[in-house]
Design an enzyme around this catalytic site. Structure first.
Site, PDB file in Angstrom:
ATOM      1  N   VAL A   1      -2.090   4.591  -3.813  1.00 26.45           N
ATOM      2  CA  VAL A   1      -1.775   4.808  -5.232  1.00 26.45           C
ATOM      3  C   VAL A   1      -0.738   3.785  -5.694  1.00 26.45           C
ATOM      4  CG1 VAL A   1      -2.152   7.300  -5.000  1.00 26.45           C
ATOM      5  CG2 VAL A   1       0.177   6.383  -4.856  1.00 26.45           C
ATOM      6  N   ARG A   2      -0.561   3.699  -7.015  1.00 25.77           N
ATOM      7  CA  ARG A   2       0.583   3.004  -7.603  1.00 25.77           C
ATOM      8  C   ARG A   2       1.258   3.966  -8.573  1.00 25.77           C
ATOM      9  NH1 ARG A   2       2.175  -0.145  -4.394  1.00 25.77           N
ATOM     10  NH2 ARG A   2       3.586  -0.983  -5.941  1.00 25.77           N
TER      11      ARG A   2
ATOM     12  N   VAL B   1       0.872  -1.173   0.000  1.00 27.91           N
ATOM     13  CA  VAL B   1       0.000   0.000   0.000  1.00 27.91           C
ATOM     14  C   VAL B   1       0.909   1.223   0.000  1.00 27.91           C
ATOM     15  CG1 VAL B   1      -1.768   1.322   1.208  1.00 27.91           C
ATOM     16  CG2 VAL B   1      -1.870  -1.186   1.225  1.00 27.91           C
ATOM     17  N   ASP B   2       0.911   1.958  -1.113  1.00 32.46           N
ATOM     18  CA  ASP B   2       1.693   3.189  -1.248  1.00 32.46           C
ATOM     19  C   ASP B   2       0.755   4.374  -1.064  1.00 32.46           C
ATOM     20  OD1 ASP B   2       3.592   1.355  -1.976  1.00 32.46           O
ATOM     21  OD2 ASP B   2       4.017   2.219  -3.935  1.00 32.46           O
ATOM     22  N   VAL B   3       1.168   5.341  -0.259  1.00 29.50           N
ATOM     23  CA  VAL B   3       0.274   6.441   0.109  1.00 29.50           C
ATOM     24  C   VAL B   3       0.795   7.779  -0.415  1.00 29.50           C
ATOM     25  CG1 VAL B   3      -0.924   7.588   2.004  1.00 29.50           C
ATOM     26  CG2 VAL B   3      -0.318   5.157   2.208  1.00 29.50           C
TER      27      VAL B   3
END
Length: 246
Positions: free
Chosen positions: A17-18, A9-11
Site C-alpha cells: 500500500v501507499r 514496499v509498505d505492507v
C-alpha cells in the site's frame, strides 16, 4: 559513488500500500508485496525499503510474510516498522535484511538505542520523521502521531551515540507527490557526518536528480514510493538518470 535509489514496499494486512502523509486509513492498495518487491528487483534495484506499517501503528504484524519475501530476494533489504525492543530487533535481523531501521524506540529509549548502535553498527539506521509545528521541527513516533522531541536535539544525541545513518522524512511530504523538502534534508546533512537517506515527496525524475546533486553534502540515497506506483517514471529511468551523473 552512485546515488542509491530504494524503491519502497509498505505492507498493511498482507498487501502493498501507499499512505498519504503517513496517516492510517489513507491506504491505497497496489497488490501483493512479493509482486512489488520482485518488480523492483527485476528493474534493477540494488536495495528495497520494506516497511511493516501494521507494526509501526501498533496494530499487528506482517513479519512472517516479510521475512519470507526478504529471503526470496537477491537484493539488499532495509527493514523497518515496529522494531522497539531486543526481541523485535533480533527477529528483524534474523530475516537476513542488510539494514534495520529503528524509529520510535530511538526517540523513546535513548539508552537502548545507544546499546543497539554499539552492538550492530552499520546494520542499524535511525528513521527520523519530522513535522513543522509552530516554527519548530518536531520528531514523530508511533506511526508519526506522537511527539519525540526537538529534531536538532534528537539528532545531536543520536549522532553522539554513533548512529551510522539517518532516514529523514518530512511527514507533510510523504505520499503527496509534491517534491522533497530539500532545505530540511541539507540542514540535517550539515548537522551530522552520518549519511542521509531522503524520504517523502518524490514526484519526478528532476526531484531525484535534484537530491543526487547533494551527495557531497551527505545525502547519498532516496526512498521512492508513490511516484513509482503511480507511474510518474520507472525505476529503470531513475537508475539510468543517476548513473549518468556519475
Amino acid at each position: 559513488m552512485t546515488f542509491t535509489i530504494l524503491p519502497a514496499v509498505d505492507v498493511v494486512n498482507g498487501q502493498a500500500v501507499r499512505l498519504d502523509q503517513g496517516e492510517a486509513g489513507t491506504e491505497k492498495s497496489y497488490g501483493t508485496p512479493l509482486e512489488s518487491a520482485l518488480r523492483w528487483q527485476e528493474q534493477g534495484a540494488e536495495w528495497l525499503h520494506f516497511v511493516d506499517l501494521d507494526a509501526a501503528f501498533n496494530r499487528g504484524s506482517n513479519h512472517e510474510l516479510m521475512a519470507e519475501i526478504t529471503r526470496q530476494l537477491d537484493i539488499k533489504v532495509e527493514l523497518t516498522g515496529g522494531i522497539r525492543d531486543d526481541a523485535s530487533l533480533e527477529r528483524a535481523l534474523a530475516t537476513g535484511a542488510t539494514r534495520v531501521n529503528i524509529g520510535t524506540a530511538a526517540l523513546e529509549k535513548p539508552e537502548w538505542i545507544a546499546d543497539v548502535i554499539r552492538r550492530h553498527g552499520e546494520k542499524i539506521a535511525v528513521d527520523i520523521a519530522v513535522r513543522l509545528e509552530n516554527g519548530e521541527w518536531r520528531t514523530k513516533g508511533n506511526g508519526w502521531v506522537s511527539d519525540g522531541g526537538d529534531l536538532w536535539e534528537v539528532l545531536e544525541r543520536l549522532d553522539s551515540q554513533g548512529c551510522s545513518r539517518f532516514v529523514v522524512t518530512d511527514v507533510s511530504k510523504d505520499g503527496t507527490l509534491t517534491g522533497p523538502n530539500v532545505d530540511l534534508l541539507r540542514d540535517v546533512a550539515a548537522a551530522t557526518d552520518a549519511p542521509i537517506v531522503a524520504s517523502g515527496g518524490i514526484s519526478t525524475l528532476e526531484d531525484v536528480l535534484g537530491l543526487a546533486k547533494y551527495q557531497d553534502e551527505g545525502i547519498d540515497s532516496v526512498i521512492i514510493g508513490k511516484a513509482l506506483y503511480e507511474h510518474r517514471f520507472t525505476l529503470a529511468e531513475a537508475l539510468e538518470a543517476v548513473e549518468k551523473l556519475g
